[in-house]
Design a protein around this motif. Structure first.
Motif, mmCIF file in Angstrom:
data_model
loop_
_atom_site.group_PDB
_atom_site.id
_atom_site.type_symbol
_atom_site.label_atom_id
_atom_site.label_comp_id
_atom_site.label_asym_id
_atom_site.label_seq_id
_atom_site.Cartn_x
_atom_site.Cartn_y
_atom_site.Cartn_z
ATOM 1 N N ASP A 1 0.954 -1.213 -0.223
ATOM 2 C CA ASP A 1 -0.382 -0.179 0.005
ATOM 3 C C ASP A 1 0.777 1.237 0.057
ATOM 4 O O ASP A 1 0.703 2.135 0.823
ATOM 5 N N GLN B 1 -1.251 6.098 -2.471
ATOM 6 C CA GLN B 1 -2.647 6.774 -2.062
ATOM 7 C C GLN B 1 -3.187 7.290 -3.423
ATOM 8 O O GLN B 1 -3.992 6.432 -4.131
ATOM 9 N N ALA C 1 2.714 8.538 2.135
ATOM 10 C CA ALA C 1 2.606 7.045 2.220
ATOM 11 C C ALA C 1 4.240 6.677 2.246
ATOM 12 O O ALA C 1 4.791 5.511 1.892
ATOM 13 N N GLY D 1 4.947 2.995 3.616
ATOM 14 C CA GLY D 1 4.666 1.928 2.792
ATOM 15 C C GLY D 1 5.659 1.895 1.453
ATOM 16 O O GLY D 1 6.253 0.960 1.270
#
Length: 213
Positions: A152, A155, A195, A198
């Motif tokens: 992940d 986004q 992010a 991740g």
């Protein structure tokens, strides 16, 4: 603004209002009259001055993009990013800041990552350009692409192509040896969604698989 009209208005205003001429009215009228020759001269000069045109600066570019030979006429002033997006319809590299500060436009040239928004298209003649579109043939994905999905590491996805291209180069450079080193060598790629956790995990994961391959 028509200065002559302003002068006339300034002179006539007291008469219409039925008031005596004031010092302010006199100064306004005098200033407008004084500027009339200058304004007329500017208009005349503008009419006599021919419009300047920028000559087209074209050249023939021969290069390789994602393994395909490319030959086309380009404006010598255009950036590699504009060439990829507007001429070759390769829109993976994104125009973020357009100043080489966000990393969204990262691609590889001869195996080295570069900011395509700061690179003249004319500079890649005879060289190998690799964009996110050429990183894999679709199935299977490149290990770095798959790792970004698995962890992940995105986004909104706007910065992701540039992040992945920078990450692949980072591994190939031998700089994926620790989390701190990954953060340091990925610092030129900004993720507004945040992010980063991740992204670091994805690079660690992909680095092991790329090394094994």
């Amino acid at each position: 603004m028509d200065i002559s009209d302003e002068s006339t208005k300034a002179q006539q205003r007291p008469a219409r209002a039925g008031l005596p001429v004031t010092r302010r009215d006199t100064l306004q009228g005098s200033a407008a009259l004084a500027l009339m020759p200058l304004a007329a001269g500017d208009v005349a000069n503008a009419a006599q001055t021919p419009a300047r045109t920028v000559p087209a600066a074209g050249l023939r570019l021969r290069t390789t993009v994602n393994g395909q030979a490319v030959e086309l006429d380009i404006d010598a002033r255009s950036s590699l990013l504009d060439l990829l997006r507007e001429r070759l319809a390769l829109t993976g590299a994104k125009k973020g800041c357009d100043h080489g500060q966000c990393g969204a436009c990262t691609v590889h040239v001869d195996g080295k990552r570069i900011a395509s928004c700061l690179t003249l298209a004319a500079k890649v003649g005879g060289r190998e350009v690799l964009t996110i579109e050429g990183l894999s043939n679709g199935a299977p994905l490149h290990p770095m692409q798959q790792a970004f999905i698995d962890h992940d590491a995105l986004q909104c996805g706007y910065c992701t192509p540039g992040q992945i291209m920078a990450a692949v180069a980072l591994v190939q450079e031998g700089n994926a040896t620790s989390k701190d080193r990954i953060r340091e060598y990925m610092s030129g790629n900004i993720c507004r969604c945040g992010a980063y956790v991740g992204i670091v995990a994805a690079i660690e994961d992909a680095a092991a698989k790329m090394g094994a391959a």
